[in-house]
Design a protein around this motif. Sequence first.
Motif, PDB file in Angstrom:
ATOM      1  N   ASP A  79       0.163  -3.087   8.181  1.00  0.00           N
ATOM      2  CA  ASP A  79       1.366  -3.549   8.903  1.00  0.00           C
ATOM      3  C   ASP A  79       2.227  -2.382   9.397  1.00  0.00           C
ATOM      4  O   ASP A  79       3.344  -2.589   9.859  1.00  0.00           O
ATOM      5  CB  ASP A  79       2.207  -4.467   8.011  1.00  0.00           C
ATOM      6  N   GLY A  80       1.704  -1.155   9.288  1.00  0.00           N
ATOM      7  CA  GLY A  80       2.444  -0.009   9.797  1.00  0.00           C
ATOM      8  C   GLY A  80       3.335   0.675   8.776  1.00  0.00           C
ATOM      9  O   GLY A  80       3.936   1.695   9.083  1.00  0.00           O
ATOM     10  N   THR A  81       3.448   0.122   7.569  1.00  0.00           N
ATOM     11  CA  THR A  81       4.245   0.776   6.534  1.00  0.00           C
ATOM     12  C   THR A  81       3.591   2.102   6.144  1.00  0.00           C
ATOM     13  O   THR A  81       2.370   2.181   6.041  1.00  0.00           O
ATOM     14  CB  THR A  81       4.333  -0.116   5.282  1.00  0.00           C
ATOM     15  N   ILE A  82       4.412   3.112   5.910  1.00  0.00           N
ATOM     16  CA  ILE A  82       3.883   4.395   5.443  1.00  0.00           C
ATOM     17  C   ILE A  82       4.312   4.591   3.996  1.00  0.00           C
ATOM     18  O   ILE A  82       5.505   4.537   3.680  1.00  0.00           O
ATOM     19  CB  ILE A  82       4.404   5.550   6.312  1.00  0.00           C
ATOM     20  N   LEU A  83       3.336   4.792   3.127  1.00  0.00           N
ATOM     21  CA  LEU A  83       3.626   5.102   1.729  1.00  0.00           C
ATOM     22  C   LEU A  83       3.552   6.613   1.579  1.00  0.00           C
ATOM     23  O   LEU A  83       2.627   7.252   2.072  1.00  0.00           O
ATOM     24  CB  LEU A  83       2.602   4.452   0.801  1.00  0.00           C
TER      25      LEU A  83
END
Length: 957
Positions: free
Chosen positions: A521-525
Amino acid sequence: QELPRSSFNVELDAANATWLLNDVALLSAKTGELLLLTLVYDGRVVQRLDLSKSKASVLTSDITTIGNSLVFLGSRLGDSLLVQFSSGSGASTLPSGLKEEVGDIEGDVPLAKRLRRSSSDALQDAVGSEELSLYGSTPNNSESAQKAFLFAVRDSLINVGPLKDFSYGLRINADANATGVAKQSNYELVCCSGHGKNGALCVLRQSIRPEMITEVELTGCKGIWTVYHKSTRGHNADSSKLADDDDEYHAYLIISLEARTMVLETADLLTEVTESVDYYVQGRTIAAGNLFGRRRVIQVFERGARILDGSFMTQELSIPLPNSETSSGSDNSTVMSVSIADPYVLLRMTDGSILLLVGDPATCTVSINSPAAFEGSKKRVSACSLYHDKGPEPWLRKASSDAWLSTGIGESIDSADGGPHDQGDIYCVICYENGALEIFDVPNFNCVFSVEKFSSGRAHLVDAYSQESSEDSEKPINKSSEELAGQSRKENVHNLNVVELAMQRWSGNHSRPFIFGILTDGTILCYHAYLFEGPDNASKVEGSASAQNSVGLSNVNASRLRNLRFIRVSLDAYTREETSNGTLSQRITIFKNISGYQGFFLSGLRPAWFMVFRQRLRIHPQICDGSIVAFTVLHNVNCNHGFIYVTSQGILKICQMPSTSNYDNYWPVQKIPLRGTPHQVTYFAERNLYPLIVSVPVHKPVNQVLSSLVDQEAGHQMDNLNLSSDELHRTYTVEEFEVRILEPEKSGGPWETKATIPMQSSENALTVRVVTLFAFFVLFRGKKLYLDSALLQNTTTKENETLLAIGTAYVQGEDVAARGRVLLFSIGRSTDNNQNLVSEVYSKELKGAISALASLQGHLLIASGPKIILHIWTGSELNGIAFYDAPPLYVVSLNIVKNFILLGDVHKSIYFLSWKEQGAQLSLLAKDFGSLDCFATEFLIDGSTLSLMVSDDQKNI
């Protein structure tokens, strides 16, 4: 006995002090001067105190010694400095490579190149070496007890506070055709910050706008890579090359299009050599990079790989089909993503399996290896990456249990076999579709660290093995319930997989590795590694190993990175993309030197720079080009440590990083030193100029200061002041005001002062505004007759003039009635002659201080003392036509929208007025009945709603 007279006097109120040595203290006076206080003692008796001027420095609010050779000057008004000092004779006592700073440190701060141009507030030499001896019987003693100190600035922390005012204007390289979000990057905030000699204009930009060298059209690009090649590279060049590694130019630029690959030579010009090289050019390239200490290039495409020596192919591999026992549909399994860590190349296939290409540095050849750990595995890999733990002391070695038990483990391994160990270790980071993350050592593929549910974004990552031991009893129950919960959650979250992984440790003291993961979903961890030594950790795990009698677990246990932990770093500054783009190209490009900065670039719909400073990530978006599909670094003759990117519109741009900004901040900052206190700034859009009010401290004799304060008629008061002649010639510091007109430099260099408007003595400039005034006139026998009546407007013509309006106040003490001036200046068109840039059109003295100005439908609204008056401009003078006597004590701000006026008062909160042209009257619409110490006001327009905003001294809005 009488104390000896000193050659200089100094005020020590508001001074800060710290001990440098046990008999020398460093004092920082309120003027920013550094003073050395030496205790001259004999045994237990202090004979005298010697005080001497040392350097001029930043205005400090705190000073402290760190260790025995560093001192930190903390400043609220300027940049804080870390200064190295050494005592003794001669510069030889400073560490090698550090010369003593003489004069202002405007240029490169040694060993902190990234902070260059950061500190306009640094140290400068004091005039002469004046010395003051207290309680001394023989002050002119030839053997002075003064120790010589050398100072060198080692680092600085940029400070944009305290902000007094700001204005926003267009950037120099603004794009007139920008639309949507990209339009935001056209503007910059110009802020008044600092105080006194540390005063500066801070230019804040919300995003990075690269300096373009050239651009070409290129449609359908899927990826770009630059590779090195030197024909004369020796076989054992590995050790010697590290020194000049950074300055080597790139040899080839590889561009992957949808159905073919282009190869360009990156010499003086970019020339296409696709036809004359042995690269695979018939289809798209997945990745390219260097192997064997840059002696070879590897190019990976969907069904194979080529090893090249410059432009000649030395080996070709076709990626073999996976074993037939996997699902029948996977015969067409191709390479999806590639990770290169010399001499290994990791491939992830479309069927979720992985392959490792193992290079042999002796023969410069590569063989394909399918890791045994994954042979029969049913788990599909969703993302993977190689991590090269470089250096003579690889960081992750400290995390294995052995490293803690035996000291100096690094040396013992190196001496055992002088092979690739001194180059560090290589690890493989893998994320599965079930969300678990594992780290393996390469090439043995022993699991050294594993975490379940990495994709859920937990706050800490801890090795599953070290957890299992402590939670042994409840493990089976937990597992099953977790699996059920996981399955139900999967349906909700549409399989949040990790689609890209990267692990990197950048150079720098005390640097630790980062792990980055991008979710579907485009989240960056983002996780930062650290070492954690648990209580009697080792014995517990050994115990659990014997309990679970699985094969070879104990020796696996020994190699696990048991003390490794990761902590989640929040990336609040990054707004993630709402939808994941359908392309499967890699979005993270790690760079080690782009204009001296390191970090990674994130391409995609919302491109951003993630820069590493002091082990902190600074995130700066780059919104000026919209979506970016490919990015790579480029270092050649014409582009020094720059970069190339391709926009989704199909334009390839070769750029460099703007050098004037400092990126170790929430927004990129450029500081323009003013050597005075800035008070208010405004923007003149027509000519792209910034007029601002600056006050500079000036030393004047006391009698001169007193005569200007005393009212002219009562001049005889001077005699009553019983001051001795000596005291009258002492100097006193007064602030002298001026309005400077600055123009941003085209090349992004220091700003140029185009004109200066000085104020009279004891006159303070309070406000400066650009106003548009209408002058009404009728043509009579070919001449313009200006009218000062607002009643004849229907029969007249009007011309509008854009003028610079300045409001001032005379500050002459409480015995003199307050007066002020309103000044109007026209800004000329001529750019060649600065003297004629501004010319005074009108000035008028009024009762009360002129604290705020605004233009209202072509008229000038002036807040003078306790009333606000609306003036009409006749082309040569101002005439009052309407006034409003609110009980404001002192107007701090005026805002205008259409014919509405918002007025903020220093104690009486806000008033909302309207101006009616018919009856020529200002009428009150609303006011705040409470009292509020107002600092600033503004209208907020949202569609058809008009809101009023006010901020107060309690930090409320």
